[in-house]
Scaffold this active site. Structure first.
Site, PDB file in Angstrom:
ATOM      1  N   SER A  51      14.537  91.782 -46.578  1.00 22.74           N
ATOM      2  CA  SER A  51      13.687  91.863 -45.387  1.00 22.74           C
ATOM      3  C   SER A  51      14.397  92.666 -44.292  1.00 22.74           C
ATOM      4  O   SER A  51      14.794  93.793 -44.531  1.00 22.74           O
ATOM      5  CB  SER A  51      13.296  90.457 -44.937  1.00 22.74           C
ATOM      6  OG  SER A  51      12.132  90.482 -44.162  1.00 22.74           O
ATOM      7  N   ASP A 167       7.739  90.159 -49.803  1.00 21.47           N
ATOM      8  CA  ASP A 167       8.995  89.892 -49.105  1.00 21.47           C
ATOM      9  C   ASP A 167      10.032  89.208 -49.999  1.00 21.47           C
ATOM     10  O   ASP A 167       9.748  88.214 -50.669  1.00 21.47           O
ATOM     11  CB  ASP A 167       8.702  89.014 -47.889  1.00 21.47           C
ATOM     12  CG  ASP A 167       9.911  88.814 -47.008  1.00 21.47           C
ATOM     13  OD1 ASP A 167      10.137  89.651 -46.121  1.00 21.47           O
ATOM     14  OD2 ASP A 167      10.633  87.827 -47.216  1.00 21.47           O
TER      15      ASP A 167
END
Length: 281
Positions: A51, A167
């Site tokens: 991320s 993610d």
């Protein structure tokens, strides 16, 4: 400040792997961590990021200076973040359309490939079909980073062939375990996550409920992945900035505080890191 590189350390030392975790705006604490490492003459030989950790890690791997990274980060506040990242999406797929985020990420990395990295880099995403961790270390850096930051429900999944990635925090939010497979003798894992909120001051909205559910899943994954990395690697050093009551992932008005917290956490861990780097060499 010069860019952080593998050439800072004088004398013989063990190889270093640096794992930069996900945590939204809190991940800008990574900049403070990197500043202290640079001051100490310590640079990573291998990088892994999830991320926002993937954004910072990719910038570092490509040779961007810490001064430039810090200046870019400090230029943001909540208003600028809204203008830069927020575009309303099709509710069938995600809250945000993701076009603005894509534009921002490509402005950072353009057409750069993993083969352009000065430091070997791994970016972590999650396969939406089975929830498995996906380690990306080939091809477009921008596309890999977009996959790694695609928070489910907030940003659209990123298509790789016939697969969709989201993610990396869903499967490995602080990717120390990825570095176990490298020649790193010392692994530094920077964990910028926070536990799920215990109480809500107001009735949860759709958005806060979604983020809370995601945080709970991420927290369980974090505990498992770090425990596995610790079992498989003796010299794992976890650096955790203390965020106290800063729970909001999108607190872009507190960036100077996040950087300072990263510096404080790394200064606390630095003696341990220095000892590990020369132990039994």
């Amino acid at each position: 400040m010069d860019k952080l590189s593998v050439n800072y350390s004088a004398g013989a030392r063990h190889k270093i792997g640096l794992a930069l975790g996900g945590g939204g705006a809190r991940g800008l604490a990574h900049i403070g961590v990197l500043k202290v490492l640079a001051e100490a003459g310590i640079g990573p030989d291998y990088l892994a990021g999830t991320s926002i950790g993937a954004i910072i890690g990719a910038s570092l791997a490509l040779g961007k200076s810490l001064d430039d990274l810090e200046a870019l980060s400090l230029s943001f506040n909540r208003s600028k973040a809204w203008r830069t990242f927020v575009d309303v999406g099709n509710p069938r797929y995600s809250f945000l359309a993701g076009k603005k985020m894509q534009k921002f990420i490509y402005s950072l990395f353009g057409r750069k490939q993993f083969s352009d990295c000065e430091i070997p880099l791994s970016v972590v995403a999650t396969d939406l079909a089975n929830g498995q961790e996906v380690v990306i270390d080939k091809g477009s850096i921008a596309k890999a980073v977009l996959a790694s930051i695609a928070i489910p429900g907030l940003l659209p999944p990123v298509k790789y062939g016939n697969r969709y990635f989201v993610d990396g925090g869903s499967s490995n939010v602080t990717p120390a375990s990825v570095l176990v497979k490298t020649p790193s003798k010392v692994i530094i894992a920077v964990d910028v996550s926070v536990p799920p909120a215990v109480n809500f001051l107001n009735r949860p909205t759709l958005f806060t409920t979604l983020i809370q559910a995601y945080t709970i899943i991420r927290d369980q994954s974090l505990k498992y992945q770090l425990s596995q990395a610790k079992v498989r690697h003796k010299s794992l050093i976890i650096v955790r900035p203390v965020f106290d009551d800063i729970i909001d992932t999108f607190q872009f008005n507190q960036i100077p505080d996040f950087i300072a917290l990263g510096e404080t956490a790394m200064r606390h861990s630095l003696p341990t890191i220095k000892r590990a780097l020369v132990k039994d060499f």
